[in-house]
Structures are given as structure tokens and as C-alpha cells.
Design a protein around this motif. Structure first.
Motif, PDB file in Angstrom:
ATOM      1  N   GLU A  20      -7.231  -3.186 -74.284  1.00 45.61           N
ATOM      2  CA  GLU A  20      -7.597  -3.096 -75.673  1.00 45.61           C
ATOM      3  C   GLU A  20      -6.705  -4.047 -76.258  1.00 45.61           C
ATOM      4  N   ILE A  21      -7.696  -4.565 -76.748  1.00 46.38           N
ATOM      5  CA  ILE A  21      -6.714  -5.784 -78.009  1.00 46.38           C
ATOM      6  C   ILE A  21      -6.167  -5.242 -79.601  1.00 46.38           C
ATOM      7  N   GLY A  22      -5.466  -5.183 -79.782  1.00 43.55           N
ATOM      8  CA  GLY A  22      -4.462  -4.505 -80.630  1.00 43.55           C
ATOM      9  C   GLY A  22      -2.480  -3.918 -80.104  1.00 43.55           C
ATOM     10  N   GLY A  27      -3.205  -9.868 -77.545  1.00 43.53           N
ATOM     11  CA  GLY A  27      -3.315  -9.828 -79.221  1.00 43.53           C
ATOM     12  C   GLY A  27      -4.370 -11.559 -78.706  1.00 43.53           C
ATOM     13  N   GLY A  28      -3.751 -11.789 -79.752  1.00 45.61           N
ATOM     14  CA  GLY A  28      -4.612 -13.761 -79.773  1.00 45.61           C
ATOM     15  C   GLY A  28      -4.898 -14.013 -78.008  1.00 45.61           C
ATOM     16  N   GLN A  29      -3.835 -14.013 -77.362  1.00 46.15           N
ATOM     17  CA  GLN A  29      -4.057 -15.193 -75.752  1.00 46.15           C
ATOM     18  C   GLN A  29      -5.072 -13.937 -75.523  1.00 46.15           C
ATOM     19  N   GLY A 230      -3.221  -7.204 -87.377  1.00 50.44           N
ATOM     20  CA  GLY A 230      -2.264  -8.212 -86.394  1.00 50.44           C
ATOM     21  C   GLY A 230      -1.265  -6.757 -85.145  1.00 50.44           C
ATOM     22  N   ARG A 231      -0.617  -7.502 -84.857  1.00 49.78           N
ATOM     23  CA  ARG A 231       0.521  -7.491 -84.001  1.00 49.78           C
ATOM     24  C   ARG A 231       1.718  -6.381 -84.590  1.00 49.78           C
ATOM     25  N   PHE A 232       2.111  -5.437 -84.626  1.00 53.17           N
ATOM     26  CA  PHE A 232       3.626  -5.223 -85.367  1.00 53.17           C
ATOM     27  C   PHE A 232       4.756  -6.134 -84.137  1.00 53.17           C
ATOM     28  N   PRO A 234       8.084  -8.750 -85.639  1.00 51.14           N
ATOM     29  CA  PRO A 234       8.779  -8.745 -86.717  1.00 51.14           C
ATOM     30  C   PRO A 234       8.201 -10.722 -86.813  1.00 51.14           C
ATOM     31  N   ARG A 235       7.669 -11.275 -86.108  1.00 49.37           N
ATOM     32  CA  ARG A 235       7.394 -12.342 -86.118  1.00 49.37           C
ATOM     33  C   ARG A 235       6.565 -12.592 -87.458  1.00 49.37           C
ATOM     34  N   LYS A 236       5.815 -11.767 -87.586  1.00 48.97           N
ATOM     35  CA  LYS A 236       4.315 -11.468 -87.805  1.00 48.97           C
ATOM     36  C   LYS A 236       4.405 -11.522 -89.556  1.00 48.97           C
ATOM     37  N   GLY A 237       5.443 -11.036 -89.756  1.00 47.90           N
ATOM     38  CA  GLY A 237       6.177 -11.128 -91.079  1.00 47.90           C
ATOM     39  C   GLY A 237       5.495 -10.260 -91.840  1.00 47.90           C
ATOM     40  N   LEU A 295      -4.737   0.478 -84.841  1.00 48.11           N
ATOM     41  CA  LEU A 295      -5.740   0.064 -83.540  1.00 48.11           C
ATOM     42  C   LEU A 295      -7.421  -0.282 -83.949  1.00 48.11           C
ATOM     43  N   LEU A 296      -7.476  -1.660 -84.463  1.00 48.88           N
ATOM     44  CA  LEU A 296      -9.415  -1.550 -85.062  1.00 48.88           C
ATOM     45  C   LEU A 296      -9.209  -2.219 -83.643  1.00 48.88           C
ATOM     46  N   ASN A 297     -10.702  -1.249 -83.295  1.00 48.34           N
ATOM     47  CA  ASN A 297     -11.676  -1.690 -82.483  1.00 48.34           C
ATOM     48  C   ASN A 297     -12.346  -2.800 -82.804  1.00 48.34           C
ATOM     49  N   GLN A 298     -12.726  -3.157 -81.683  1.00 44.18           N
ATOM     50  CA  GLN A 298     -14.237  -4.640 -81.719  1.00 44.18           C
ATOM     51  C   GLN A 298     -14.664  -4.203 -82.469  1.00 44.18           C
ATOM     52  N   GLU A 299     -15.229  -2.699 -82.786  1.00 47.46           N
ATOM     53  CA  GLU A 299     -16.908  -1.937 -83.421  1.00 47.46           C
ATOM     54  C   GLU A 299     -16.632  -2.259 -85.071  1.00 47.46           C
ATOM     55  N   GLY A 321      -3.758 -18.175 -84.902  1.00 46.15           N
ATOM     56  CA  GLY A 321      -3.502 -17.205 -85.753  1.00 46.15           C
ATOM     57  C   GLY A 321      -5.640 -16.841 -85.863  1.00 46.15           C
ATOM     58  N   LEU A 322      -5.630 -15.856 -84.625  1.00 45.15           N
ATOM     59  CA  LEU A 322      -6.900 -15.963 -84.354  1.00 45.15           C
ATOM     60  C   LEU A 322      -7.644 -14.662 -85.627  1.00 45.15           C
ATOM     61  N   VAL A 323      -6.254 -13.966 -86.522  1.00 47.83           N
ATOM     62  CA  VAL A 323      -7.110 -13.194 -87.747  1.00 47.83           C
ATOM     63  C   VAL A 323      -7.763 -14.003 -88.614  1.00 47.83           C
ATOM     64  N   ALA A 324      -7.124 -15.722 -89.135  1.00 45.41           N
ATOM     65  CA  ALA A 324      -7.256 -16.405 -90.618  1.00 45.41           C
ATOM     66  C   ALA A 324      -8.532 -16.608 -90.455  1.00 45.41           C
ATOM     67  N   ILE A 325      -9.222 -17.253 -88.730  1.00 41.67           N
ATOM     68  CA  ILE A 325     -10.507 -17.051 -89.144  1.00 41.67           C
ATOM     69  C   ILE A 325     -12.059 -16.186 -88.626  1.00 41.67           C
ATOM     70  N   GLU A 326     -10.716 -14.814 -87.937  1.00 42.15           N
ATOM     71  CA  GLU A 326     -12.048 -13.642 -88.018  1.00 42.15           C
ATOM     72  C   GLU A 326     -11.839 -13.246 -90.352  1.00 42.15           C
ATOM     73  N   ALA A 327     -10.728 -13.616 -90.977  1.00 46.44           N
ATOM     74  CA  ALA A 327     -11.281 -13.555 -92.091  1.00 46.44           C
ATOM     75  C   ALA A 327     -12.431 -13.817 -91.911  1.00 46.44           C
TER      76      ALA A 327
HETATM   77  N1  UDP Z   1      -6.328  -7.231 -83.136  1.00 44.97           N
HETATM   78  C1  UDP Z   1      -7.357  -6.247 -83.021  1.00 44.97           C
HETATM   79  N2  UDP Z   1      -7.052  -5.065 -83.215  1.00 44.97           N
HETATM   80  C2  UDP Z   1      -5.872  -4.999 -83.818  1.00 44.97           C
HETATM   81  C3  UDP Z   1      -5.119  -6.015 -84.153  1.00 44.97           C
HETATM   82  C4  UDP Z   1      -5.519  -6.936 -84.069  1.00 44.97           C
HETATM   83  O1  UDP Z   1      -8.381  -6.428 -82.058  1.00 44.97           O
HETATM   84  O2  UDP Z   1      -5.579  -3.802 -84.865  1.00 44.97           O
HETATM   85  C5  UDP Z   1      -6.909  -8.839 -82.749  1.00 44.97           C
HETATM   86  C6  UDP Z   1      -7.570  -9.439 -83.481  1.00 44.97           C
HETATM   87  O3  UDP Z   1      -8.124  -9.487 -84.326  1.00 44.97           O
HETATM   88  C7  UDP Z   1      -6.843 -10.782 -83.542  1.00 44.97           C
HETATM   89  C8  UDP Z   1      -5.379 -10.165 -82.353  1.00 44.97           C
HETATM   90  O4  UDP Z   1      -6.132  -9.308 -82.201  1.00 44.97           O
HETATM   91  O5  UDP Z   1      -8.278 -11.637 -81.944  1.00 44.97           O
HETATM   92  C9  UDP Z   1      -4.509 -11.169 -82.488  1.00 44.97           C
HETATM   93  O6  UDP Z   1      -4.948 -12.557 -82.275  1.00 44.97           O
HETATM   94  P1  UDP Z   1      -3.687 -14.089 -83.387  1.00 44.97           P
HETATM   95  O7  UDP Z   1      -3.819 -14.973 -83.053  1.00 44.97           O
HETATM   96  O8  UDP Z   1      -4.143 -13.603 -84.971  1.00 44.97           O
HETATM   97  O9  UDP Z   1      -1.968 -13.097 -83.148  1.00 44.97           O
HETATM   98  P2  UDP Z   1      -1.492 -12.965 -81.392  1.00 44.97           P
HETATM   99  O10 UDP Z   1      -1.537 -11.494 -81.568  1.00 44.97           O
HETATM  100  O11 UDP Z   1      -1.829 -13.633 -80.882  1.00 44.97           O
HETATM  101  O12 UDP Z   1      -0.102 -13.010 -82.504  1.00 44.97           O
END
Ligand code: UDP
Length: 423
Positions: A20-22, A27-29, A230-232, A234-237, A295-299, A321-327
Motif C-alpha cells: 500500500e502506497i503512502g 512512495g514514488g519508488q 505525500g509522505r510525512f 521533513p524533506r517534503k516541506g 492515507l489516500l488509496n488508489q481509488e 515528484g509523481l504527485v505533481a504529474i498526478e495533479a
Molecule cells: N501516495 C498515495 N497515497 C497517499 C500519499 C501518497 O498513493 O496517501 C502516492 C502518490 O500518489 C504518489 C507517491 O505516493 O504516487 C509519492 O510519490 P512522489 O514521487 O511524489 O514522492 P516520494 O514519496 O517518492 O518522495
């Protein structure tokens, strides 16, 4: 005659593509490996994604599609271990990788490794059995350590490994021109680098209309919604975003909502950052209009992006930065730090705005410019969607990777007759 064995090992020791992501450190990887793997399988590749097993309850093999699976190998105790403490367990990971090969009668000729830990695994496999290596960093120590205060003990090891893999891998995949530039200026002038970006699901993101999304989330159509996903860490600002919203002209309008989406597990490292951020929000008196949906799931993710007026990515450093292109795929303009891959994905004044990292007044101003100009907001959103469609779909990314991999798995067969007589 040339034969092509379309088989690849994607190695992601700490980023489980099936998880599960988040959540903490996922995260992105994880998203990248999973989506690349599945898209490659659709192109006819036999994809095996190797990661570390973190609990006895986890399945050792997860089948994603006919030709794509996650394989969890034991390396160290069956529990979550922060990535900075994983290096010592890598020899066991390699041992179990080779055991898996023997048991299944496979020898991987090509591995695409992800993050420096896996790059070390790839380099060892090259020495032990001639596996060719493609590598994606996802994060560069040389850049990251310039942006944080507490440098971990593993830093010098990581920097040495990151240099070695750049100089020795068959190919490095940089996900943005900015990342390539960092490799050249901070890591080494040697080595072969291609640029192939990360991707996103352009069908899922963009499938929900703003009005419907707001109805679903119970948000008034008139409210201005600022979103972080995104993740919590500190680098995420996140602090920059919170302080910027506090300075917004709309701060006291009763029409502003700040949504901070992402997972947190109490007591774990992202929990500590979340507590810190919640503390700042309380101190600034912002609790009434700030929500933490967890946590926000894929749906639910496409709905959140669609409901937002602006998505903010305030990272101190961001390789892609996947979040930017998802938005952006969801036609939501982005305000992002003027760093790393965000300089590549977000086109300033065209698909969103860039602001210097950690610059609170600049972020406040950028957020307000968008929120106070709905027509321009829509224009930015449309341009953002177009940019993602043309450059960042997973299928497009997988085609580019497939082309790259093919160069390394093709083998000339001197005597084609041999193929028919040797069986
Ligand atoms: N993400 C998610 N649910 C959350 C938070 C994050 O699915 O509650 C996903 C987000 O949609 C994105 C990834 O986690 O696909 C974060 O990737 P990003 O490259 O932005 O940051 P990273 O976590 O790799 O630093």
C-alpha cells in the motif's frame, strides 16, 4: 540472426511494488516499479520485481498479471527496517536472489535496479553472474545531504556506491534533465545516462469532474481547496505550505480548505513529522479549515486531485515528484518548489507556478495568484493535462524503457540452424 529474451528483474530492495502506497517510506519508488513492471509486461516482457520481505504474513510471491509478479526475499529480520539501516542485509538478499534463480532455473541477464541499495545488489550480480545493469537513483545522496541537517551514518557508503554505479552500469536512467545535471556535477563525469521520465496513469487521473469530486468529498463548490499529497517527511516541506496558507489573503475568508493527505503510523518516523505539522497548525489557529484524511488509496486519489483548486508540492528536494504529474493529469495546477524534477514537470506560468524552496511568502503569493484567478486556474489546468498526456504516460515511459532494455538482451546467434538442431 538475433534472438531477444524479453525477461527482466526489477530490483527494489526497500520499495515493495505490491505494498500500500503512502505509508512510512512507501512512495514514488514503489509506484514507479509497480507501474513500469505492469506496463512492460503488457509489451511482452516477463517481469519479476524483487523486494525485501518485511513480515511473516506477507506472501512471498504476488502475481500482478500473467507476466508480472512481485517476489519477496528474506534479508534480515521479518520486520520494517528504515532504509538507512538496510545495507548490512544486502548480502543475504543476493544469496536468496540466487537461490530463487536456481530453484526456478532462471538466470537474469538484465536487471533494472532502483535506489542506491539495490544498485549495490546489481553491481554484485554483475560480478557474480554477468547480469547487465540499468539503474534509476530515485534520490541522490549528493543532493539530498545538502538539504538536511542530520546526515546519517550510512552517508559515505551511499555516496561511494552511487558513484560506482554511475561509472559501471550499462545505463543510468535519469528521470529529468535536472537529475542528469546533478549526476554530472555532483557524482561523476563518467558513465552513460539516458533521460526517461516517470509516468502516471492518465486514464485514472482526470477521470473525475471537479463538481462530482466535491460532492463526493462533501466540499462546498465555492470553497477554495489547497491540497498536499505525500509522505510525512521533513524533506517534503509541508511546514512551508502550512505557513504559506497562513499568509494567504483568503486565510480568514471562511472559504479556504487545506487538505494534507498521506499516511502516518503513530510512533513511526512519519508519525513524528505529522505530529510536528499538526502542532504548527494548532499554534497558527488553522485547525478549523485543515483536514488530515490520512492515507489516500488508489481509488480516492483521483477524487482528491480533481476536487482541489491547487496542489502544492513544497519539497526541499525532489528528484522527480509523481504527485505533481498526478495533479496535472487531473487538470489541477501545481505550485511547486523550484527544484529538481519539478522544474521539468511544472512549466512556470503555463501549467502552474514554481517558487523557491522554503520561501513562505513566495508560496503564499503563488497560491493566491491561482486561487484568486479562476479563469487562469482553468487555463493552467488544461495546459497541465496536455503536458502529462504528451510526456508522462506509463505506457509511453514503458515503451522507452523497453527500447533501452532490448539493446541489452539481444544476442546474435551465429548459426541459426543450431536453434533447430540443439533441442
Ligand atoms: N501516495 C498515495 N497515497 C497517499 C500519499 C501518497 O498513493 O496517501 C502516492 C502518490 O500518489 C504518489 C507517491 O505516493 O504516487 C509519492 O510519490 P512522489 O514521487 O511524489 O514522492 P516520494 O514519496 O517518492 O518522495
Amino acid at each position: 540472426m538475433i534472438i531477444t529474451e524479453k525477461r527482466i528483474a526489477l530490483i527494489s530492495v526497500h520499495g515493495d511494488p505490491a505494498i500500500e502506497i503512502g505509508k512510512e517510506e512507501a512512495g514514488g519508488q514503489n509506484v514507479y516499479v509497480r507501474n513500469v513492471g505492469e506496463a512492460l509486461a503488457k509489451l511482452g516482457w516477463q517481469v519479476d520485481m524483487f523486494t525485501r520481505k518485511v513480515s511473516a504474513e506477507q506472501d512471498s510471491i504476488v502475481q500482478h498479471s500473467e507476466n508480472c509478479r512481485t517476489i519477496r526475499l528474506e534479508a534480515g529480520p521479518l520486520e520494517f527496517i528504515p532504509r538507512d539501516n538496510l545495507f548490512g542485509y544486502l548480502p543475504e538478499f543476493i544469496e536468496n536472489f540466487r537461490k530463487f534463480q536456481d530453484e526456478n532455473n532462471i538466470t537474469y541477464k538484465l536487471a533494472h535496479t532502483n535506489y542506491w541499495l539495490s544498485s549495490w545488489v546489481g553491481m554484485r550480480l554483475k560480478k557474480l553472474q554477468g547480469t547487465q545493469q540499468i539503474h534509476t537513483y530515485h534520490s541522490l545522496g549528493a543532493v539530498k545531504y545538502n538539504t538536511i541537517k542530520n546526515i546519517p551514518l550510512i552517508a559515505s557508503q551511499r555516496l561511494a556506491v552511487e558513484r560506482e554505479v554511475l561509472e559501471s552500469a550499462e545505463r543510468i536512467v535519469a528521470t529529468s534533465p535536472q537529475e542528469k545535471q546533478h549526476m554530472r556535477s555532483l557524482v561523476s563525469a563518467k558513465g552513460n545516462i539516458d533521460i526517461i521520465p516517470c509516468g502516471t496513469d492518465i486514464e485514472r487521473f482526470g477521470s473525475v469532474e471537479r463538481e462530482a469530486a466535491r460532492t463526493q468529498l462533501g466540499i462546498d463548490q465555492e470553497t477554495k481547496v489547497v491540497l498536499y499529497v505525500g509522505r510525512f517527511d521533513p524533506r517534503k516541506g509541508i511546514e512551508t505550505l502550512v505557513r504559506a496558507v497562513n499568509e494567504s489573503q483568503l486565510r480568514n475568508s471562511n472559504k479556504l480548505k487545506l487538505i494534507i493527505g498521506g499516511g502516518s503510523t503513530p510512533g513511526n518516523s512519519d508519525g513524528i513529522e505529522r505530529d510536528r505539522i499538526e502542532g504548527i497548525i494548532k499554534e497558527l489557529g488553522m485547525s478549523e479549515f485543515t483536514v488530515f484524511p490520512g492515507l489516500l488509496n488508489q481509488e480516492s486519489l483521483p477524487t482528491y486531485y480533481a476536487a482541489a483548486d491547487v496542489c502544492v508540492v513544497p519539497s526541499h528536494y525532489e528528484p522527480f515528484g509523481l504527485v505533481a504529474i498526478e495533479a496535472m493529469a487531473s487538470s489541477t495546477p501545481v505550485v511547486a518548489s523550484d527544484v529538481g524534477g519539478l522544474q521539468f514537470t511544472v512549466v512556470h506560468e503555463e501549467t502552474g507556478l514554481l517558487a523557491p524552496a522554503q520561501d513562505v511568502p513566495a508560496f503564499a503569493n503563488a497560491i493566491d495568484r491561482i486561487l484568486l484567478n479562476p479563469e487562469w486556474q482553468n487555463k493552467l489546468g488544461e495546459a497541465a493535462r496536455k503536458r502529462v498526456e504528451s510526456k508522462f504516460s506509463w505506457d509511453g515511459v514503458a515503451k522507452q524503457l523497453s527500447k533501452l532494455y532490448t539493446q541489452f538482451v539481444q544476442q546474435p546467434v551465429k548459426d541459426p540452424l543450431f536453434l533447430f538442431t540443439s533441442a
